[in-house]
Motif scaffolding. Structure first.
Motif, PDB file in Angstrom:
ATOM      1  N   ARG A   2       0.855  -1.184   0.000  1.00  0.00           N
ATOM      2  CA  ARG A   2       0.000   0.000   0.000  1.00  0.00           C
ATOM      3  C   ARG A   2       0.893   1.236   0.000  1.00  0.00           C
ATOM      4  NH1 ARG A   2      -5.176  -1.066   0.188  1.00  0.00           N
ATOM      5  NH2 ARG A   2      -5.794   0.869   1.150  1.00  0.00           N
ATOM      6  N   LEU A   3       0.505   2.216  -0.812  1.00  0.00           N
ATOM      7  CA  LEU A   3       1.223   3.491  -0.895  1.00  0.00           C
ATOM      8  C   LEU A   3       0.296   4.592  -0.423  1.00  0.00           C
ATOM      9  CD1 LEU A   3       2.827   3.096  -4.431  1.00  0.00           C
ATOM     10  CD2 LEU A   3       3.879   2.644  -2.220  1.00  0.00           C
ATOM     11  N   THR A   4       0.872   5.575   0.235  1.00  0.00           N
ATOM     12  CA  THR A   4       0.077   6.711   0.690  1.00  0.00           C
ATOM     13  C   THR A   4       0.326   7.894  -0.229  1.00  0.00           C
ATOM     14  OG1 THR A   4       0.162   5.942   2.971  1.00  0.00           O
ATOM     15  CG2 THR A   4      -0.422   8.251   2.622  1.00  0.00           C
ATOM     16  N   CYS A   5      -0.669   8.209  -1.025  1.00  0.00           N
ATOM     17  CA  CYS A   5      -0.611   9.375  -1.892  1.00  0.00           C
ATOM     18  C   CYS A   5      -0.840  10.612  -1.018  1.00  0.00           C
ATOM     19  CB  CYS A   5      -1.682   9.273  -2.974  1.00  0.00           C
ATOM     20  SG  CYS A   5      -1.811  10.753  -4.004  1.00  0.00           S
ATOM     21  N   PRO A   6      -0.004  11.636  -1.118  1.00  0.00           N
ATOM     22  CA  PRO A   6      -0.201  12.842  -0.311  1.00  0.00           C
ATOM     23  C   PRO A   6      -1.551  13.526  -0.562  1.00  0.00           C
ATOM     24  CG  PRO A   6       2.005  12.821  -1.227  1.00  0.00           C
ATOM     25  CD  PRO A   6       1.246  11.693  -1.879  1.00  0.00           C
ATOM     26  N   CYS A   8      -4.483  11.707  -1.992  1.00  0.00           N
ATOM     27  CA  CYS A   8      -5.621  10.774  -1.926  1.00  0.00           C
ATOM     28  C   CYS A   8      -5.619   9.879  -0.691  1.00  0.00           C
ATOM     29  CB  CYS A   8      -5.638   9.889  -3.162  1.00  0.00           C
ATOM     30  SG  CYS A   8      -5.745  10.792  -4.705  1.00  0.00           S
ATOM     31  N   GLY A   9      -4.503   9.819   0.019  1.00  0.00           N
ATOM     32  CA  GLY A   9      -4.409   8.931   1.174  1.00  0.00           C
ATOM     33  C   GLY A   9      -3.893   7.561   0.786  1.00  0.00           C
ATOM     34  N   GLU A  10      -4.058   6.611   1.716  1.00  0.00           N
ATOM     35  CA  GLU A  10      -3.528   5.267   1.506  1.00  0.00           C
ATOM     36  C   GLU A  10      -4.324   4.538   0.425  1.00  0.00           C
ATOM     37  OE1 GLU A  10      -3.235   1.256   4.076  1.00  0.00           O
ATOM     38  OE2 GLU A  10      -2.407   3.052   5.041  1.00  0.00           O
ATOM     39  N   ARG A  11      -3.581   3.923  -0.513  1.00  0.00           N
ATOM     40  CA  ARG A  11      -4.196   3.227  -1.645  1.00  0.00           C
ATOM     41  C   ARG A  11      -3.413   1.942  -1.938  1.00  0.00           C
ATOM     42  NH1 ARG A  11      -7.660   6.565  -0.790  1.00  0.00           N
ATOM     43  NH2 ARG A  11      -8.556   7.989  -2.292  1.00  0.00           N
ATOM     44  N   ARG A  13      -1.334  -0.649  -4.189  1.00  0.00           N
ATOM     45  CA  ARG A  13      -0.283  -0.443  -5.166  1.00  0.00           C
ATOM     46  C   ARG A  13      -0.797  -0.549  -6.605  1.00  0.00           C
ATOM     47  NH1 ARG A  13       2.088  -1.658  -9.199  1.00  0.00           N
ATOM     48  NH2 ARG A  13       1.157  -3.655  -9.509  1.00  0.00           N
ATOM     49  N   HIS A  57       0.362   7.980 -10.044  1.00  0.00           N
ATOM     50  CA  HIS A  57      -0.939   7.574  -9.503  1.00  0.00           C
ATOM     51  C   HIS A  57      -1.949   7.529 -10.653  1.00  0.00           C
ATOM     52  CE1 HIS A  57      -3.893   7.847  -5.889  1.00  0.00           C
ATOM     53  NE2 HIS A  57      -4.048   6.759  -6.610  1.00  0.00           N
TER      54      HIS A  57
END
Length: 87
Positions: A2-6, A8-11, A13, A57
């Motif tokens: 899981r990656l945290t987009c600054p 959109c939040g946690e999403r 991969r 993203h």
């Protein structure tokens, strides 16, 4: 993973597209030897430990991110917008 987009939040991969190392690759000069182009196109470091990668993203906000992660532990240590780093 899981990656945290600054933005959109946690999403998951799967919303992102991996583009490779965030470090600058020096493109060979025009007329460089074929070996220089072969190295540029095909040879990359594969370090064990903390790396910085470029991700897009794709299924989200369309932002470019630099993700810091550990290739040994698979921990994601952070993510920042490329646009913010350029300032």
């Amino acid at each position: 993973m899981r990656l945290t987009c600054p933005l959109c939040g946690e999403r998951d991969r799967r919303e992102f597209y991996y583009y490779g190392a965030a470090d600058y690759l020096a493109r060979p000069e025009p007329g460089a030897a074929p070996e220089a182009w072969d190295d540029y196109l095909h040879l990359r470091d594969n370090p064990a430990g903390v790396v910085r990668d470029l991700w897009y993203h794709e299924s989200g906000c369309g932002s470019w991110l630099v993700v810091t992660r550990n290739t040994v532990t698979h921990d994601v240590l952070g993510a920042e917008l490329v646009a913010e780093r350029a300032k």
